[in-house]
Structure formats: structure tokens, C-alpha cells
Motif scaffolding. Structure first.
Motif, short mmCIF file in Angstrom:
data_model
loop_
_atom_site.label_atom_id
_atom_site.label_comp_id
_atom_site.label_asym_id
_atom_site.label_seq_id
_atom_site.Cartn_x
_atom_site.Cartn_y
_atom_site.Cartn_z
N LYS A 97 -7.00 9.36 -2.39
CA LYS A 97 -6.40 8.34 -1.52
C LYS A 97 -5.63 8.96 -0.36
O LYS A 97 -5.73 8.50 0.78
CB LYS A 97 -5.47 7.47 -2.36
CG LYS A 97 -4.77 6.38 -1.61
CD LYS A 97 -3.88 5.60 -2.58
CE LYS A 97 -3.00 4.61 -1.90
NZ LYS A 97 -2.11 3.93 -2.87
N HIS A 98 -4.85 10.01 -0.64
CA HIS A 98 -3.93 10.55 0.37
C HIS A 98 -4.37 11.87 1.01
O HIS A 98 -3.93 12.17 2.11
CB HIS A 98 -2.54 10.77 -0.25
CG HIS A 98 -1.89 9.53 -0.76
ND1 HIS A 98 -1.38 8.56 0.07
CD2 HIS A 98 -1.67 9.08 -2.02
CE1 HIS A 98 -0.87 7.58 -0.65
NE2 HIS A 98 -1.04 7.87 -1.92
N CYS A 99 -5.16 12.66 0.32
CA CYS A 99 -5.36 14.05 0.73
C CYS A 99 -6.80 14.44 1.06
O CYS A 99 -7.03 15.36 1.85
CB CYS A 99 -4.87 15.00 -0.37
SG CYS A 99 -3.24 14.60 -1.02
N THR A 106 -0.23 15.99 7.95
CA THR A 106 0.57 14.78 7.88
C THR A 106 1.74 14.98 6.94
O THR A 106 1.59 15.57 5.88
CB THR A 106 -0.30 13.61 7.37
OG1 THR A 106 -1.40 13.44 8.24
CG2 THR A 106 0.50 12.33 7.28
N GLU A 119 4.19 10.20 -7.79
CA GLU A 119 2.83 10.41 -7.29
C GLU A 119 2.64 11.84 -6.81
O GLU A 119 1.60 12.45 -7.06
CB GLU A 119 2.53 9.43 -6.16
CG GLU A 119 2.41 7.99 -6.60
CD GLU A 119 2.41 7.03 -5.44
OE1 GLU A 119 1.44 6.26 -5.34
OE2 GLU A 119 3.37 7.04 -4.65
N GLU A 175 -5.07 9.64 -6.67
CA GLU A 175 -4.03 9.75 -5.64
C GLU A 175 -4.41 10.81 -4.61
O GLU A 175 -4.19 10.64 -3.42
CB GLU A 175 -2.68 10.06 -6.27
CG GLU A 175 -2.10 8.93 -7.09
CD GLU A 175 -1.88 7.66 -6.29
OE1 GLU A 175 -1.36 7.72 -5.16
OE2 GLU A 175 -2.23 6.58 -6.80
N ILE A 209 -0.22 14.55 -8.04
CA ILE A 209 -1.14 15.14 -7.05
C ILE A 209 -1.05 16.66 -7.13
O ILE A 209 -2.07 17.35 -7.16
CB ILE A 209 -0.82 14.65 -5.62
CG1 ILE A 209 -1.18 13.17 -5.48
CG2 ILE A 209 -1.56 15.49 -4.57
CD1 ILE A 209 -0.69 12.52 -4.20
N PHE A 226 4.18 13.68 4.21
CA PHE A 226 4.21 12.65 3.18
C PHE A 226 5.61 12.58 2.60
O PHE A 226 5.93 13.27 1.64
CB PHE A 226 3.18 12.97 2.08
CG PHE A 226 1.76 12.91 2.57
CD1 PHE A 226 1.12 11.69 2.75
CD2 PHE A 226 1.05 14.06 2.86
CE1 PHE A 226 -0.19 11.62 3.20
CE2 PHE A 226 -0.25 14.01 3.30
CZ PHE A 226 -0.88 12.79 3.48
N SER A 235 0.82 -1.21 0.00
CA SER A 235 0.00 0.00 0.00
C SER A 235 0.86 1.26 0.00
O SER A 235 0.40 2.33 -0.39
CB SER A 235 -0.95 0.01 1.20
OG SER A 235 -0.22 0.18 2.39
N LEU A 236 2.11 1.16 0.43
CA LEU A 236 2.99 2.32 0.43
C LEU A 236 3.86 2.38 -0.83
O LEU A 236 4.46 3.40 -1.11
CB LEU A 236 3.91 2.28 1.65
CG LEU A 236 3.22 2.43 3.00
CD1 LEU A 236 4.25 2.28 4.11
CD2 LEU A 236 2.49 3.74 3.12
N THR A 243 6.12 7.27 1.60
CA THR A 243 4.66 7.26 1.66
C THR A 243 4.06 7.61 0.30
O THR A 243 3.15 6.94 -0.18
CB THR A 243 4.16 8.27 2.71
OG1 THR A 243 4.79 8.01 3.95
CG2 THR A 243 2.66 8.17 2.89
N ILE A 244 4.56 8.69 -0.31
CA ILE A 244 4.12 9.12 -1.64
C ILE A 244 5.39 9.34 -2.46
O ILE A 244 6.21 10.19 -2.12
CB ILE A 244 3.30 10.43 -1.56
CG1 ILE A 244 2.00 10.20 -0.79
CG2 ILE A 244 2.99 10.94 -2.96
CD1 ILE A 244 1.16 11.44 -0.62
#
Length: 111
Positions: free
Chosen positions: A39-41, A86, A97, A36, A101, A88, A21-22, A92-93
Motif C-alpha cells: 500500500k505505502h512502499c 516520501t 503500521e 501495508e 512494515i 511517512f 485512508s490515513l 500517514t503511517i
């Protein structure tokens, strides 16, 4: 001995799932900035807003007021954010990616 195998049977799938997942998406395969971002933001920045600090939304005027004007500025903030956001990092990203983003944020919320 059986207890060790049982423990490994539980731990190994968890570690593999977490690692996958990472991991970066498939090299050469297109990445969706929107997916993305979602998913992350989006949990904190839904619709370009900011649930933590409403003065720091992803909309053009707010970002400019906070010194963020380019994709590079967005990535820099993702990598080293201020209080409440957080961090990143590259594990992580990925850089790839992060770039999609940032491009998505500029396109979607900077009208």
C-alpha cells in the motif's frame, strides 16, 4: 443556501474518505506487513528495489551500506528520509503500521 448544501455534499465525503485512508487500522486487529508495504512502499520499492536511487534498495547489503540494519533504522528512515523518498510521518503511517512494515522488509528482502 442550496449551493452551500451541494458543496458540503461533495466535500464531506471526500474529507471522510481521505481521513479514513490515513487512519490507523483497527486497534487489536492484526496488520499484514506485506499489505501495508504494498500500500505505502511498493510503488518505489517493488521487489525490494528502488526506482529513485538504485544504490538504496531494501536488500541486506545495500541497506547495511547505508547504515540501516534494524527495524528501528527502517522506521527512522521512513520518518525522516533523504532526498527522493516520501516522508511517512505518524499521521500517514502509524507507529504500529511502521513496525510491521519494517519487520516485513527485514524478512522479505534481507536474505
Amino acid at each position: 443556501m442550496k449551493s452551500i448544501f451541494r458543496m458540503l455534499a461533495v466535500i464531506v465525503p471526500i474529507v471522510v474518505t481521505a481521513t479514513c485512508s490515513l487512519a490507523d487500522t483497527t486497534p487489536g486487529k492484526p496488520i499484514s506487513g506485506k499489505k501495508e508495504f504494498e500500500k505505502h512502499c511498493s510503488s518505489c520499492h517493488a521487489n525490494g528495489g528502488n526506482t529513485i536511487n538504485q544504490a538504496k534498495t531494501l536488500h541486506k547489503q545495500a541497506m547495511a551500506a547505508n547504515g540501516i540494519r534494524t527495524a528501528r533504522d527502517i522506521i527512522k528512515t521512513m520518518r525522516n528520509p533523504g532526498p527522493g523518498m516520501t516522508r511517512f510521518d505518524e499521521s500517514t503511517i502509524s507507529d504500529r503500521e511502521a513496525k510491521v512494515i519494517a519487520a516485513y522488509v527485514l524478512k522479505a528482502f534481507n536474505k
